[in-house]
Design a protein around this motif. Structure first.
Motif, PDB file in Angstrom:
ATOM      1  N   HIS A   1       0.821  -1.321   0.023  1.00 25.40           N
ATOM      2  CA  HIS A   1      -0.019   0.051  -0.017  1.00 25.40           C
ATOM      3  C   HIS A   1       0.766   1.258  -0.061  1.00 25.40           C
ATOM      4  O   HIS A   1       0.692   2.044  -0.754  1.00 25.40           O
ATOM      5  CB  HIS A   1      -1.082  -0.151   1.111  1.00 25.40           C
ATOM      6  CG  HIS A   1      -1.918   1.305   1.265  1.00 25.40           C
ATOM      7  ND1 HIS A   1      -2.996   1.015   0.701  1.00 25.40           N
ATOM      8  CD2 HIS A   1      -1.717   2.432   1.828  1.00 25.40           C
ATOM      9  CE1 HIS A   1      -3.600   2.231   1.008  1.00 25.40           C
ATOM     10  NE2 HIS A   1      -2.800   3.131   1.842  1.00 25.40           N
ATOM     11  N   GLY A   2       1.843   1.175   1.019  1.00 26.93           N
ATOM     12  CA  GLY A   2       2.854   2.411   0.990  1.00 26.93           C
ATOM     13  C   GLY A   2       3.542   2.458  -0.243  1.00 26.93           C
ATOM     14  O   GLY A   2       3.925   3.686  -0.917  1.00 26.93           O
ATOM     15  N   LEU A   3       4.057   1.485  -0.900  1.00 26.81           N
ATOM     16  CA  LEU A   3       4.924   1.715  -2.255  1.00 26.81           C
ATOM     17  C   LEU A   3       4.262   2.290  -3.218  1.00 26.81           C
ATOM     18  O   LEU A   3       4.502   3.006  -4.194  1.00 26.81           O
ATOM     19  CB  LEU A   3       5.246   0.150  -2.549  1.00 26.81           C
ATOM     20  CG  LEU A   3       6.433  -0.403  -1.566  1.00 26.81           C
ATOM     21  CD1 LEU A   3       6.650  -1.893  -2.136  1.00 26.81           C
ATOM     22  CD2 LEU A   3       7.620   0.103  -1.702  1.00 26.81           C
ATOM     23  N   ARG A   4       2.705   1.761  -3.305  1.00 32.42           N
ATOM     24  CA  ARG A   4       2.207   2.445  -4.417  1.00 32.42           C
ATOM     25  C   ARG A   4       1.887   3.896  -4.257  1.00 32.42           C
ATOM     26  O   ARG A   4       1.754   4.645  -5.171  1.00 32.42           O
ATOM     27  CB  ARG A   4       0.582   1.377  -4.482  1.00 32.42           C
ATOM     28  CG  ARG A   4       0.729   0.383  -5.124  1.00 32.42           C
ATOM     29  CD  ARG A   4      -0.571  -0.705  -4.777  1.00 32.42           C
ATOM     30  NE  ARG A   4      -0.402  -1.902  -5.719  1.00 32.42           N
ATOM     31  CZ  ARG A   4      -1.342  -2.831  -5.464  1.00 32.42           C
ATOM     32  NH1 ARG A   4      -1.989  -2.927  -4.680  1.00 32.42           N
ATOM     33  NH2 ARG A   4      -1.133  -3.953  -6.258  1.00 32.42           N
ATOM     34  N   MET A   5       1.557   4.152  -3.088  1.00 32.68           N
ATOM     35  CA  MET A   5       1.606   5.740  -2.834  1.00 32.68           C
ATOM     36  C   MET A   5       2.767   6.356  -3.086  1.00 32.68           C
ATOM     37  O   MET A   5       2.575   7.477  -3.626  1.00 32.68           O
ATOM     38  CB  MET A   5       0.922   5.789  -1.119  1.00 32.68           C
ATOM     39  CG  MET A   5      -0.290   5.274  -1.109  1.00 32.68           C
ATOM     40  SD  MET A   5      -1.720   5.916  -1.753  1.00 32.68           S
ATOM     41  CE  MET A   5      -1.850   4.444  -2.833  1.00 32.68           C
TER      42      MET A   5
END
Length: 258
Positions: A77-81
């Motif tokens: 989730h953080g990587l996509r953001m």
């Protein structure tokens, strides 16, 4: 406070870490800007408290997921953001105080010097480390070395490391695994298969007692079964990949370059 980086951020997944989350974030913010936290369905109130802190700190961003999905899912989730915001690399660290925030700058510098690599922490244990955990990771490390044809991964389980964002998103998007405790190990194996060279840096790890505020969600039975299933899958795929890995190693091409 450090100047904000436009390429590298610190990414902290957290699940019911209690007060240790706040000291971890404070330590990371003292060393780097920005720091992002993904609260993975915690029900201990830490997500809401951290969001209030972020409201007055432009270098801190917080996402609170509605339900627990697992470490790998929270990192993804953080990587996509991060990718959407233009970041190229993310240093992941646990929220429980085990990882050395003071080494964040040196890991980031190593990544900036060789952005095509993954910079992996190689744990240096002290007397607080449970002997069973230390011996168990040797088994996992042995399998990882074989699965990558000895590409040079110093430790497969230590989650203090800098990943290239786009490469890690790509390998995670292609299969449904790597979402829970299997994330750290499978990430480095699949990144090595993709041609991302590991660079290892020694880093201390401290296992905190309950009295010190330490929190562990590791379950020996459940998570060892998960790791066994993971290595079984990886070994099957390794056999299929073996001719290509041998060719790349003989040619000295990624991840086997100097």
């Amino acid at each position: 406070m450090p100047d904000a980086s436009r390429t590298h951020l610190v990414l902290i997944p957290s699940y019911n870490a209690g007060e240790r989350l706040f000291s971890t974030v404070e330590g990371a913010r003292a060393q780097w800007n920005p720091v992002w936290v993904v609260v993975d369905g915690s029900d201990d109130g830490t997500g809401e408290r951290l969001q209030k802190l972020a409201a007055s700190d432009p270098g801190l961003r917080v996402w609170v997921l509605p339900q627990n999905q697992g470490k790998g899912a929270a990192v993804l989730h953080g990587l996509r953001m991060a990718k959407d915001a233009g970041f190229t690399h993310a240093l992941t660290m646990d929220s429980d105080g085990q990882h050395p925030a003071d080494l964040i700058p040196s890991f980031m510098q190593a990544s900036l010097a060789r952005p095509e690599t993954m910079v992996l922490g190689r744990p240096v244990f002290d007397a607080s480390a449970p002997l069973l955990r230390v011996r168990g990771r040797r088994v996992s490390n042995g399998w990882t070395q074989l699965e990558t044809l000895f590409a040079g991964i110093g430790d497969s389980l230590y989650g203090f490391r800098v990943y290239p964002v786009a490469d890690l998103i790509a390998v995670m998007a292609r299969q449904p695994w790597m979402r829970r405790f299997d994330f750290d190990t499978e990430a480095v194996v699949r990144l090595a298969w993709r041609g991302v060279k590991p660079v290892n840096i020694d880093a201390p790890v401290k296992y905190l007692t309950a009295e010190e505020g330490g929190v562990s969600h590791f379950r020996y039975g459940r998570d060892n079964v998960l790791l066994t299933w993971m290595h079984t899958r990886l070994m099957v795929e390794f056999v299929l990949r073996l001719p290509g890995l041998i060719f790349r190693k003989l040619r000295g091409v990624p991840p086997f370059q100097k």
